[in-house]
Design an enzyme around this catalytic site. Structure first.
Site, mmCIF file in Angstrom:
data_model
loop_
_atom_site.group_PDB
_atom_site.id
_atom_site.type_symbol
_atom_site.label_atom_id
_atom_site.label_comp_id
_atom_site.label_asym_id
_atom_site.label_seq_id
_atom_site.Cartn_x
_atom_site.Cartn_y
_atom_site.Cartn_z
ATOM 1 N N LYS A 50 0.597 -1.510 0.113
ATOM 2 C CA LYS A 50 -0.136 0.164 -0.130
ATOM 3 C C LYS A 50 0.946 1.434 0.150
ATOM 4 C CE LYS A 50 -3.402 2.273 2.967
ATOM 5 N NZ LYS A 50 -3.697 2.490 3.835
ATOM 6 N N GLY A 108 -8.902 9.139 9.342
ATOM 7 C CA GLY A 108 -9.043 8.976 10.455
ATOM 8 C C GLY A 108 -9.986 10.600 10.602
ATOM 9 N N ALA A 112 -9.412 5.632 3.462
ATOM 10 C CA ALA A 112 -9.514 6.643 4.720
ATOM 11 C C ALA A 112 -10.484 7.279 4.347
ATOM 12 C CB ALA A 112 -8.717 7.346 4.190
ATOM 13 N N GLY A 113 -10.904 7.950 5.549
ATOM 14 C CA GLY A 113 -12.417 9.035 5.938
ATOM 15 C C GLY A 113 -13.702 8.235 6.410
ATOM 16 N N ASN A 132 -9.923 1.903 9.220
ATOM 17 C CA ASN A 132 -8.960 1.552 10.414
ATOM 18 C C ASN A 132 -9.483 2.471 12.071
ATOM 19 O OD1 ASN A 132 -5.221 1.628 10.760
ATOM 20 N ND2 ASN A 132 -6.925 1.251 12.904
ATOM 21 N N THR A 133 -9.380 3.729 11.525
ATOM 22 C CA THR A 133 -9.740 4.671 12.557
ATOM 23 C C THR A 133 -11.277 4.513 13.170
ATOM 24 O OG1 THR A 133 -8.501 6.206 12.360
ATOM 25 C CG2 THR A 133 -9.958 6.961 14.334
#
Lengths: 257, 65
Positions: free
Chosen positions: A92, A153, A180-181, A202-203
């Site tokens: 990645k 995040g 992301a996001g 993830n976050t």
């Protein structure tokens, strides 16, 4: 789904960073059964302990990243380190172009993708949602794209739907993963309804009050969104259209105009 | 001579191969190494001698998004 000749069992992918504890990460992985998990490299002695043993025990494909890189040169050297350590050609590719919103550097991304593809890497570039950038990355050798939904995040969801829709429409056959996001299951579902092939979060999971519960919810949302996409959603329209047939309705009357 | 190991200044005596430096500083496998920003494959640890001012990075698997 099939990527670079590997069969993944789920379209929901999970990041492994910033969980309150390794135990909560493990529970999240068990709840979501993600198609792959992401990982990274850091200076030894910065904590992390037996993370390698932990990853191997999961038995889930790994996608190592180059988070923190700011130039082609850094990313290329880190890529070689990643490949030696994780024994995978998958990468990645992350190259930060702006420290404020951690926006990927499109120019460095294209150069690094070209160089690393030549070296036998299979690149998953973390990119903005720009269509021309996507085409250049494909020309440079990427076979999968990872456009952002919003800055890493941020939990904003898909903050430029129009660009994402354009990407999907113009490159219908290229596997694309929203990375992301993502903040909520509804964001993940929306990405899949738009026709994206997978979602990486993830976050949103790691920092949820109950990470395992959120991981499970995300995985279900991804499934639901995919099923909805395949089912062929109707288009939105401005005016009402009765769903119940009106012909033969009792007490039917038409207002004189 | 002074070198830098994972961002910390370090005094090492005499010339020595990267391999010995890693052993002496208890690098715990698995790890990958870069010297002055360049990846050094495992096979070169024994032959690569450390020089004054070298910046050595020893990286290990970590959590990532």
């Amino acid at each position: 789904m099939h990527l670079y000749d590997v069969e993944l069992t789920s379209r929901f992918w999970l990041g492994t960073a910033s969980y309150p504890s390794p135990q909560l990460l493990l529970e999240a992985v068990k709840a979501a059964r993600p198609g792959l998990v992401t990982c990274s490299l850091r200076r030894q002695g910065q904590g992390g302990g037996d993370f390698w043993a932990f990853l191997q025990a999961l038995g889930i494909p790994l996608l190592p990243n180059t988070a923190g890189c700011r130039s082609v040169d850094e990313a290329v050297n880190l890529a070689f380190m990643v490949r030696e350590l994780f024994a995978t050609h998958w990468l990645k590719l992350e190259i930060t172009g702006d420290d404020y919103n951690l926006q990927p550097d499109p120019f460095a991304l294209v150069d690094a993708t070209r160089e690393l593809t030549r070296e036998g890497f299979q690149i998953f570039p973390y990119m903005t949602s720009d269509l021309v950038l996507a085409k250049k990355l494909l020309d440079a050798g990427a076979q999968v794209l990872m456009p952002w939904g919003a800055p890493i995040g941020s939990g904003q969801g898909l903050n430029d739907i129009s660009s994402l829709r354009t990407l999907r429409q113009r490159l219908p056959k290229i596997p694309m993963v929203i990375d992301a996001g993502i903040g909520r299951p509804s964001h993940a579902c929306q990405a899949m309804e738009l026709g994206f092939d997978a979602v990486l979060a993830n976050t949103a999971v790691a920092q949820a009050a109950r990470p395992a519960a959120m991981a499970g919810a995300m995985a279900q949302a991804v499934q639901a969104g995919r099923a909805g996409f395949l089912a062929g959603p109707i288009s939105a329209r401005e005016l009402a259209q009765a769903s119940t047939p009106v012909v033969g309705t009792p007490f039917w009357h038409k207002e004189e105009s | 001579m002074f070198i830098e190991l994972n961002g910390k200044r370090l005094l090492v005596t005499g010339t020595q191969p990267l391999e010995r430096l890693l052993e002496n500083h208890q690098a715990k496998p698995p790890y990958a190494v870069a010297v002055n920003g360049r990846f050094v494959p495992k096979g070169q640890y024994a032959a690569l001698y450390i020089k004054e001012g070298d910046r050595i990075e020893v990286l290990a698997p970590m959590e990532g998004g």
